[in-house]
Design a protein around this motif. Structure first.
Motif, PDB file in Angstrom:
ATOM      1  N   SER A 282      48.994  43.222 108.329  1.00 37.66           N
ATOM      2  CA  SER A 282      48.726  44.549 108.540  1.00 37.66           C
ATOM      3  C   SER A 282      47.736  44.941 109.775  1.00 37.66           C
ATOM      4  O   SER A 282      47.035  44.171 110.144  1.00 37.66           O
ATOM      5  CB  SER A 282      47.958  45.030 107.239  1.00 37.66           C
ATOM      6  OG  SER A 282      46.611  45.121 107.260  1.00 37.66           O
ATOM      7  N   PRO A 283      47.833  46.373 110.101  1.00 38.62           N
ATOM      8  CA  PRO A 283      46.996  46.746 111.211  1.00 38.62           C
ATOM      9  C   PRO A 283      45.340  46.732 111.000  1.00 38.62           C
ATOM     10  O   PRO A 283      44.675  46.711 111.731  1.00 38.62           O
ATOM     11  CB  PRO A 283      47.412  48.266 111.484  1.00 38.62           C
ATOM     12  CG  PRO A 283      48.640  48.346 110.934  1.00 38.62           C
ATOM     13  CD  PRO A 283      48.632  47.611 109.716  1.00 38.62           C
ATOM     14  N   GLY A 284      45.251  46.617 109.760  1.00 36.95           N
ATOM     15  CA  GLY A 284      43.694  46.356 109.190  1.00 36.95           C
ATOM     16  C   GLY A 284      43.523  46.740 107.736  1.00 36.95           C
ATOM     17  O   GLY A 284      44.360  47.444 107.159  1.00 36.95           O
ATOM     18  N   ALA A 285      42.645  46.010 106.963  1.00 38.09           N
ATOM     19  CA  ALA A 285      42.111  46.245 105.959  1.00 38.09           C
ATOM     20  C   ALA A 285      41.592  47.795 105.661  1.00 38.09           C
ATOM     21  O   ALA A 285      41.149  48.375 106.326  1.00 38.09           O
ATOM     22  CB  ALA A 285      40.899  45.433 105.290  1.00 38.09           C
ATOM     23  N   GLY A 286      42.418  48.434 104.470  1.00 46.27           N
ATOM     24  CA  GLY A 286      41.817  49.917 104.160  1.00 46.27           C
ATOM     25  C   GLY A 286      43.003  50.736 105.138  1.00 46.27           C
ATOM     26  O   GLY A 286      42.821  52.195 104.849  1.00 46.27           O
ATOM     27  N   SER A 287      43.837  50.200 105.745  1.00 48.68           N
ATOM     28  CA  SER A 287      45.057  51.155 106.429  1.00 48.68           C
ATOM     29  C   SER A 287      45.934  51.592 105.531  1.00 48.68           C
ATOM     30  O   SER A 287      46.179  50.909 104.518  1.00 48.68           O
ATOM     31  CB  SER A 287      45.697  50.305 107.825  1.00 48.68           C
ATOM     32  OG  SER A 287      46.111  49.351 107.135  1.00 48.68           O
TER      33      SER A 287
ATOM     34  N   GLY B  87      53.815  43.773  89.948  1.00 43.69           N
ATOM     35  CA  GLY B  87      53.211  42.576  89.597  1.00 43.69           C
ATOM     36  C   GLY B  87      53.230  41.356  90.366  1.00 43.69           C
ATOM     37  O   GLY B  87      53.209  40.213  90.129  1.00 43.69           O
ATOM     38  N   SER B  88      53.202  41.592  91.736  1.00 44.05           N
ATOM     39  CA  SER B  88      53.635  40.245  92.687  1.00 44.05           C
ATOM     40  C   SER B  88      52.082  39.967  93.617  1.00 44.05           C
ATOM     41  O   SER B  88      51.386  40.956  93.617  1.00 44.05           O
ATOM     42  CB  SER B  88      54.633  40.691  93.725  1.00 44.05           C
ATOM     43  OG  SER B  88      55.740  41.194  93.199  1.00 44.05           O
ATOM     44  N   PHE B  89      52.292  38.757  94.136  1.00 39.42           N
ATOM     45  CA  PHE B  89      50.913  38.480  94.724  1.00 39.42           C
ATOM     46  C   PHE B  89      51.552  38.015  96.259  1.00 39.42           C
ATOM     47  O   PHE B  89      52.272  36.958  96.239  1.00 39.42           O
ATOM     48  CB  PHE B  89      50.272  37.379  94.233  1.00 39.42           C
ATOM     49  CG  PHE B  89      49.260  36.492  94.982  1.00 39.42           C
ATOM     50  CD1 PHE B  89      48.279  37.461  95.792  1.00 39.42           C
ATOM     51  CD2 PHE B  89      49.147  35.375  95.273  1.00 39.42           C
ATOM     52  CE1 PHE B  89      47.298  36.847  96.306  1.00 39.42           C
ATOM     53  CE2 PHE B  89      48.261  34.804  96.083  1.00 39.42           C
ATOM     54  CZ  PHE B  89      47.138  35.602  96.818  1.00 39.42           C
ATOM     55  N   ILE B  90      51.081  38.819  97.122  1.00 36.55           N
ATOM     56  CA  ILE B  90      51.558  38.557  98.608  1.00 36.55           C
ATOM     57  C   ILE B  90      50.409  38.442  99.246  1.00 36.55           C
ATOM     58  O   ILE B  90      49.489  39.329  99.250  1.00 36.55           O
ATOM     59  CB  ILE B  90      52.548  39.626  99.189  1.00 36.55           C
ATOM     60  CG1 ILE B  90      53.869  39.923  98.108  1.00 36.55           C
ATOM     61  CG2 ILE B  90      52.979  39.183 100.683  1.00 36.55           C
ATOM     62  CD1 ILE B  90      54.360  41.127  98.448  1.00 36.55           C
ATOM     63  N   VAL B  91      50.141  37.472 100.151  1.00 37.16           N
ATOM     64  CA  VAL B  91      48.774  37.255 100.820  1.00 37.16           C
ATOM     65  C   VAL B  91      48.773  38.164 102.126  1.00 37.16           C
ATOM     66  O   VAL B  91      49.562  38.312 102.627  1.00 37.16           O
ATOM     67  CB  VAL B  91      48.688  35.809 101.321  1.00 37.16           C
ATOM     68  CG1 VAL B  91      47.236  35.654 102.051  1.00 37.16           C
ATOM     69  CG2 VAL B  91      48.732  34.786 100.327  1.00 37.16           C
ATOM     70  N   HIS B  92      47.566  38.956 102.053  1.00 34.31           N
ATOM     71  CA  HIS B  92      47.010  40.010 103.180  1.00 34.31           C
ATOM     72  C   HIS B  92      46.699  39.247 104.385  1.00 34.31           C
ATOM     73  O   HIS B  92      45.377  38.651 104.140  1.00 34.31           O
ATOM     74  CB  HIS B  92      46.407  41.030 102.695  1.00 34.31           C
ATOM     75  CG  HIS B  92      45.747  41.837 103.501  1.00 34.31           C
ATOM     76  ND1 HIS B  92      44.721  42.631 103.612  1.00 34.31           N
ATOM     77  CD2 HIS B  92      46.586  42.347 104.519  1.00 34.31           C
ATOM     78  CE1 HIS B  92      44.892  43.548 104.612  1.00 34.31           C
ATOM     79  NE2 HIS B  92      45.818  43.315 105.068  1.00 34.31           N
TER      80      HIS B  92
END
Length: 327
Positions: free
Chosen positions: A157-162, A176-181
């Protein structure tokens, strides 16, 4: 003596009237500063620079773009909040500055509620894309894979909170999925690692994503708007392909609104709103914005206020439910 007395009275009267006349000069009587809280050459900057010349022509004054990037829009928004509400400073505000940040941060150096909404301008549709060598060929397949293999896949992502980050958090919450940010400092480095295969996927806005999609460098899997977009008519929406997976009403966009500092008189705010909407709908301006990937939908200030209230209720609940924080 009488003539001199009358002359003095007339001169005195003129001395009093002149300043009042200058104070009542029609708005605007000088250039207007337009603060963009993001770097030059980005999507927010493009929108402002396309509108500024047309608005300036209509208003009879120059609109000067002032880029104040940093801290996910906080630096520029704070700078605008400290300007006088006289109509000579305006601000591009977005999801982050006006909605997300008040839930993600315990304390902000500005209060979004103190700004005067001028009107909604446009939005950047968001697109879920994947590296062509990642093995992810469709959104349905991706949803199956991440559900069966929690934590195996990551996304940039371009940044946390974007808006891009929170759009994926909404997808994860609904399915209900888990994908690493994997957060980056901007879209360019995030996209670079997706292109190189370091990270298999990301959510990108149309401004940054369309050139890479058209060039075959990334594969568009799904559009995150409620409806398909004109630039990618063959790419389905998440709501279409995920109706049976909790995504029936899924929607996430990156929107842009125009604001003024608190205290801006209603008549000036209304004037700016009228001229903004007129500029956006000018045929050549509208065509350039749409070609860039924007969906234009200008509104007035009250409509933007109502929209922000709705956005705040929805996204603040998601942020609370996901226990997201940037402090």
């Amino acid at each position: 003596m009488t003539l001199n007395r009358r002359s003095l009275i007339a001169l005195a009267a003129g001395a009093v009237v002149a300043p009042a006349t200058r104070a009542a000069d029609p708005y605007p009587s000088r250039s207007i500063r337009w603060i963009v809280a993001y770097p030059a050459a980005g999507g927010s900057d493009f929108l402002a620079r396309q509108l500024a010349p047309q608005m300036g022509k209509q208003l009879g004054q120059t609109l000067v773009i002032d880029n104040r990037p940093g801290a996910a829009g906080i630096i520029g928004t704070e700078a605008a909040s400290k300007q006088p509400g006289d109509g000579y400073t305006i601000l591009t505000g977005d999801n982050g500055a006006m909605v997300f940040h008040t839930a993600l941060y315990k304390k902000l150096p500005y209060d979004p509620k103190e700004f005067v909404p001028i009107g909604y301008m446009a939005s950047f549709p968001l697109i879920l894309v994947a590296n062509p060598q990642s093995g992810l060929t469709s959104a349905r397949q991706l949803l199956d894979e991440v559900k069966k293999n929690p934590g195996r896949y990551s996304y940039a992502s371009p940044g946390a909170g974007s808006p891009h980050h929170l759009a994926m958090e909404l997808l994860k919450e609904r399915t209900g999925s888990f994908i690493v940010h994997v957060p980056y400092r901007g879209t360019a480095p995030a996209m670079q690692d997706v292109l190189s295969g370091q990270v298999p996927m990301m959510i990108v806005d149309t401004a940054a994503g369309l050139p890479q999609i058209r060039g075959g460098k990334v594969r568009a899997l799904a559009v995150l708007s409620k409806h398909r977009i004109a630039q990618l008519p063959d790419v389905p929406t998440l709501a279409e392909i995920g109706a049976d997976r909790g995504l029936k009403d899924y929607e996430a966009i990156a929107w842009q609104g125009l604001f003024a500092p608190k205290g801006t008189p209603p008549e000036i705010a209304n004037r700016l709103s009228v001229e903004m909407r007129k500029a956006i709908l000018t045929p050549d301006v509208k065509a350039r914005l749409e070609d860039f990937g924007l969906e234009v939908a200008p509104t007035d200030g009250p409509a933007l206020t109502a929209f922000i209230q709705k956005e705040t209720t929805f996204w603040h609940k998601l942020i609370a439910d996901r226990k997201l924080s940037l402090d």
